[in-house]
Write a protein that holds these residues in place. Structure first.
Motif, PDB file in Angstrom:
ATOM      1  N   LEU A 137      38.582  19.939  25.203  1.00 10.00           N
ATOM      2  CA  LEU A 137      37.995  18.752  24.591  1.00 10.00           C
ATOM      3  C   LEU A 137      38.696  17.519  25.154  1.00 10.00           C
ATOM      4  O   LEU A 137      39.881  17.308  24.902  1.00 10.00           O
ATOM      5  N   ALA A 138      37.971  16.728  25.932  1.00  9.46           N
ATOM      6  CA  ALA A 138      38.523  15.518  26.544  1.00  9.46           C
ATOM      7  C   ALA A 138      37.729  14.312  26.050  1.00  9.46           C
ATOM      8  O   ALA A 138      36.504  14.247  26.232  1.00  9.46           O
ATOM      9  N   VAL A 139      38.418  13.357  25.419  1.00  6.73           N
ATOM     10  CA  VAL A 139      37.775  12.158  24.883  1.00  6.73           C
ATOM     11  C   VAL A 139      38.637  10.940  25.211  1.00  6.73           C
ATOM     12  O   VAL A 139      39.792  11.070  25.649  1.00  6.73           O
ATOM     13  N   TYR A 140      38.087   9.762  24.964  1.00  7.67           N
ATOM     14  CA  TYR A 140      38.841   8.507  25.063  1.00  7.67           C
ATOM     15  C   TYR A 140      39.036   7.963  23.654  1.00  7.67           C
ATOM     16  O   TYR A 140      38.074   7.876  22.880  1.00  7.67           O
ATOM     17  N   VAL A 141      40.265   7.670  23.314  1.00  6.63           N
ATOM     18  CA  VAL A 141      40.565   7.084  22.009  1.00  6.63           C
ATOM     19  C   VAL A 141      41.053   5.645  22.213  1.00  6.63           C
ATOM     20  O   VAL A 141      41.669   5.327  23.235  1.00  6.63           O
ATOM     21  N   ILE A 142      40.768   4.786  21.226  1.00  2.00           N
ATOM     22  CA  ILE A 142      41.231   3.405  21.254  1.00  2.00           C
ATOM     23  C   ILE A 142      42.474   3.338  20.373  1.00  2.00           C
ATOM     24  O   ILE A 142      42.395   3.551  19.153  1.00  2.00           O
ATOM     25  N   GLN A 143      43.614   3.110  20.993  1.00  2.00           N
ATOM     26  CA  GLN A 143      44.882   3.085  20.266  1.00  2.00           C
ATOM     27  C   GLN A 143      45.153   1.672  19.758  1.00  2.00           C
ATOM     28  O   GLN A 143      45.178   0.710  20.526  1.00  2.00           O
ATOM     29  N   GLY A 144      45.366   1.599  18.427  1.00  2.06           N
ATOM     30  CA  GLY A 144      45.676   0.298  17.822  1.00  2.06           C
ATOM     31  C   GLY A 144      47.160  -0.010  17.861  1.00  2.06           C
ATOM     32  O   GLY A 144      47.560  -1.157  18.104  1.00  2.06           O
ATOM     33  N   ASN A 145      47.980   1.027  17.653  1.00  5.05           N
ATOM     34  CA  ASN A 145      49.425   0.821  17.659  1.00  5.05           C
ATOM     35  C   ASN A 145      50.117   2.175  17.598  1.00  5.05           C
ATOM     36  O   ASN A 145      49.465   3.209  17.391  1.00  5.05           O
ATOM     37  N   VAL A 146      51.426   2.185  17.771  1.00  5.23           N
ATOM     38  CA  VAL A 146      52.224   3.391  17.665  1.00  5.23           C
ATOM     39  C   VAL A 146      53.465   3.056  16.851  1.00  5.23           C
ATOM     40  O   VAL A 146      54.063   1.989  17.010  1.00  5.23           O
ATOM     41  N   PHE A 147      53.876   3.966  15.952  1.00  5.06           N
ATOM     42  CA  PHE A 147      54.959   3.702  15.009  1.00  5.06           C
ATOM     43  C   PHE A 147      55.982   4.844  15.072  1.00  5.06           C
ATOM     44  O   PHE A 147      55.660   5.985  15.392  1.00  5.06           O
ATOM     45  N   SER A 148      57.200   4.481  14.712  1.00  5.19           N
ATOM     46  CA  SER A 148      58.293   5.463  14.733  1.00  5.19           C
ATOM     47  C   SER A 148      58.319   6.314  13.470  1.00  5.19           C
ATOM     48  O   SER A 148      58.931   7.384  13.462  1.00  5.19           O
ATOM     49  N   LEU A 204      43.941  -0.465  23.017  1.00  4.47           N
ATOM     50  CA  LEU A 204      44.221   0.091  24.339  1.00  4.47           C
ATOM     51  C   LEU A 204      43.527   1.445  24.444  1.00  4.47           C
ATOM     52  O   LEU A 204      43.772   2.338  23.627  1.00  4.47           O
ATOM     53  N   GLU A 205      42.636   1.579  25.432  1.00  2.00           N
ATOM     54  CA  GLU A 205      41.929   2.862  25.597  1.00  2.00           C
ATOM     55  C   GLU A 205      42.838   3.881  26.289  1.00  2.00           C
ATOM     56  O   GLU A 205      43.518   3.553  27.255  1.00  2.00           O
ATOM     57  N   LYS A 206      42.816   5.094  25.798  1.00  2.00           N
ATOM     58  CA  LYS A 206      43.628   6.181  26.362  1.00  2.00           C
ATOM     59  C   LYS A 206      42.805   7.466  26.365  1.00  2.00           C
ATOM     60  O   LYS A 206      42.031   7.715  25.440  1.00  2.00           O
ATOM     61  N   ARG A 207      42.983   8.252  27.401  1.00  2.00           N
ATOM     62  CA  ARG A 207      42.289   9.546  27.491  1.00  2.00           C
ATOM     63  C   ARG A 207      43.122  10.613  26.790  1.00  2.00           C
ATOM     64  O   ARG A 207      44.311  10.761  27.059  1.00  2.00           O
ATOM     65  N   ARG A 208      42.478  11.351  25.921  1.00  2.00           N
ATOM     66  CA  ARG A 208      43.175  12.397  25.163  1.00  2.00           C
ATOM     67  C   ARG A 208      42.478  13.732  25.437  1.00  2.00           C
ATOM     68  O   ARG A 208      41.274  13.870  25.227  1.00  2.00           O
ATOM     69  N   VAL A 209      43.272  14.703  25.884  1.00  2.00           N
ATOM     70  CA  VAL A 209      42.721  16.002  26.273  1.00  2.00           C
ATOM     71  C   VAL A 209      43.377  17.091  25.435  1.00  2.00           C
ATOM     72  O   VAL A 209      44.608  17.186  25.373  1.00  2.00           O
ATOM     73  N   LEU A 210      42.540  17.920  24.812  1.00  2.00           N
ATOM     74  CA  LEU A 210      43.026  19.078  24.044  1.00  2.00           C
ATOM     75  C   LEU A 210      42.662  20.330  24.829  1.00  2.00           C
ATOM     76  O   LEU A 210      41.483  20.641  25.008  1.00  2.00           O
ATOM     77  N   THR A 211      43.681  21.005  25.298  1.00  2.00           N
ATOM     78  CA  THR A 211      43.471  22.160  26.196  1.00  2.00           C
ATOM     79  C   THR A 211      43.707  23.502  25.519  1.00  2.00           C
ATOM     80  O   THR A 211      43.733  24.529  26.193  1.00  2.00           O
ATOM     81  N   ASP A 212      43.907  23.520  24.214  1.00  2.00           N
ATOM     82  CA  ASP A 212      44.155  24.784  23.522  1.00  2.00           C
ATOM     83  C   ASP A 212      42.943  25.702  23.665  1.00  2.00           C
ATOM     84  O   ASP A 212      41.809  25.306  23.368  1.00  2.00           O
ATOM     85  N   LEU A 313      38.079  14.562  14.699  1.00  2.00           N
ATOM     86  CA  LEU A 313      39.063  14.840  15.747  1.00  2.00           C
ATOM     87  C   LEU A 313      40.408  15.239  15.146  1.00  2.00           C
ATOM     88  O   LEU A 313      41.037  16.206  15.593  1.00  2.00           O
ATOM     89  N   VAL A 314      40.858  14.490  14.123  1.00  2.00           N
ATOM     90  CA  VAL A 314      42.130  14.808  13.466  1.00  2.00           C
ATOM     91  C   VAL A 314      42.066  16.190  12.827  1.00  2.00           C
ATOM     92  O   VAL A 314      43.012  16.984  12.916  1.00  2.00           O
ATOM     93  N   THR A 318      44.264  19.561  13.679  1.00  2.00           N
ATOM     94  CA  THR A 318      45.008  20.257  12.619  1.00  2.00           C
ATOM     95  C   THR A 318      44.698  21.750  12.642  1.00  2.00           C
ATOM     96  O   THR A 318      45.591  22.592  12.456  1.00  2.00           O
ATOM     97  N   VAL A 319      43.439  22.092  12.849  1.00  2.00           N
ATOM     98  CA  VAL A 319      43.054  23.512  12.939  1.00  2.00           C
ATOM     99  C   VAL A 319      43.781  24.200  14.094  1.00  2.00           C
ATOM    100  O   VAL A 319      44.250  25.340  13.970  1.00  2.00           O
ATOM    101  N   LEU A 320      43.918  23.502  15.198  1.00  2.00           N
ATOM    102  CA  LEU A 320      44.591  24.088  16.361  1.00  2.00           C
ATOM    103  C   LEU A 320      46.066  24.346  16.094  1.00  2.00           C
ATOM    104  O   LEU A 320      46.678  25.205  16.730  1.00  2.00           O
ATOM    105  N   THR A 321      46.663  23.598  15.153  1.00  2.00           N
ATOM    106  CA  THR A 321      48.073  23.830  14.800  1.00  2.00           C
ATOM    107  C   THR A 321      48.244  25.028  13.874  1.00  2.00           C
ATOM    108  O   THR A 321      49.359  25.525  13.689  1.00  2.00           O
ATOM    109  N   GLY A 322      47.153  25.500  13.259  1.00  2.00           N
ATOM    110  CA  GLY A 322      47.230  26.633  12.348  1.00  2.00           C
ATOM    111  C   GLY A 322      47.539  26.257  10.922  1.00  2.00           C
ATOM    112  O   GLY A 322      47.715  27.121  10.067  1.00  2.00           O
TER     113      GLY A 322
END
Length: 325
Positions: A137-148, A204-212, A313-314, A318-322
């Motif tokens: 599953l390969a998509v483009y997500v729009i990132q608003g911000n990143v937090f610690s 900021l647009e970013k490509r997100r790929v789920l390869t599981d 998508l979220v 989550t399903v892929l994490t089990g």
């Protein structure tokens, strides 16, 4: 004149006794003697065939090589025939074992030729669910911000929703990412990014790929269903981007998508895992929102559609994490 031995008179105790002299062995008539004679060397050499060793026999070398080649060919042919026969018997035995050890599901499938069409469809759906594999599953997500921290990310998400904007949080590599949009390709992602920036939001647009490729053991029972749901989610994101950039999608594409989502909804009624149910719900609601958006092109409907796709998508990650909520 006959010669006779003199007669001897012997008196014993004054009495005469006739005594006749018996002939001794020396006086016995001579007996015939048998002489043993050994054959002469000439006779032996004439009647006996001398023994010759095998290596002294005179054989034509060409005939000897011909016999050797013939023997090699005979032995080789026998070995090949024996090997082929052995493999044939082994193959027959293995096939018999497979038929005996065939699982019940496979045997039911092979005997459903006379079953009603409805049962055959159900059987094929069960086989698809068991054998389906997850695709990338390969998509483009729009990132608003990143937090610690997750707390700071949650506060930013709440603020975005108060302003009427979509958003979702994803934790990765010890950080919390705030995503505010999703698209299928770079063209749609750039258009979304520009619209957010025009409203004063960092984007900021970013490509997100789920390869599981494998479903975790906790959801292994629904492996086929999850695979089909992922495919529908990907198609929904694609069609949303198409409507957003081109303004429409073909009726054929929409009919196929709508049909697959309805089948998923029907099939998902028996699902027991909460996170899988949640994923199916987001896909179903996204399909409804896309139908409304492609007809109205309403901004609020588009924001609603973006929120449902981000939540889907979220949930899929989550399903892929089990983990099951």
């Amino acid at each position: 004149m006959d010669k006779r031995s003199p007669k001897i008179l012997i008196k014993v105790n004054g009495t005469e006794t006739n005594y006749k002299e018996e002939p001794t062995k020396q006086d016995a008539p001579p007996q015939e003697e048998f002489q043993w004679m050994l054959p002469s060397e000439q006779i032996l050499q004439h009647n006996v065939v001398p023994f010759r060793a095998g290596n002294e026999l005179s054989v034509d070398p060409k005939k000897r090589k011909g016999r050797r080649k013939q023997m090699i060919l005979t032995v080789g042919t026998a070995v090949l025939l024996g090997t082929g026969f052995g493999f044939g018997v082994l193959h027959v035995l293995d096939g018999t074992k497979e038929e005996k050890s065939m699982p019940a599901a496979a045997s039911v499938t092979s005997t459903t030729t006379t079953a009603p069409a409805e049962k055959q469809t159900k059987s094929s759906e069960q086989q698809t669910q068991q054998s389906a594999a997850l695709e990338e599953l390969a998509v483009y997500v729009i990132q608003g911000n990143v937090f610690s921290t997750a707390e700071r990310g949650q506060a930013a998400l709440d603020d975005m929703k108060k302003k009427g904007m979509p958003g979702a949080l994803i934790n990765s590599d010890g950080k919390t990412f705030l995503f505010i949009g999703i698209a299928n390709d770079e063209k749609g992602a750039k258009k979304l990014t520009a619209s957010y920036k025009a409203k004063g939001f960092a984007a900021l647009e970013k490509r997100r790929v789920l390869t599981d490729k494998q479903v975790p053991a906790a959801f292994k029972k629904y492996e086929g269903l999850i695979g089909k749901t992922e495919k529908s989610l990907r198609t929904l994101i694609e069609q949303t981007s198409t409507v957003y950039t081109a303004g429409k999608i073909s009726n054929e594409q929409w009919s196929e998508l709508d049909k697959s989502v309805k089948e998923l909804t029907k099939e998902g009624k028996s699902v027991e895992k909460a996170e899988v149910k949640k994923l199916l719900t987001y896909v179903s609601l996204s399909c409804d929102a896309l139908q409304e958006y492609k007809e109205t092109k309403d901004e609020k409907t588009f924001v609603k559609l973006q929120q449902l796709l981000l939540d889907g998508l979220v949930s899929y990650e989550t399903v892929l994490t089990g983990k099951d909520s």
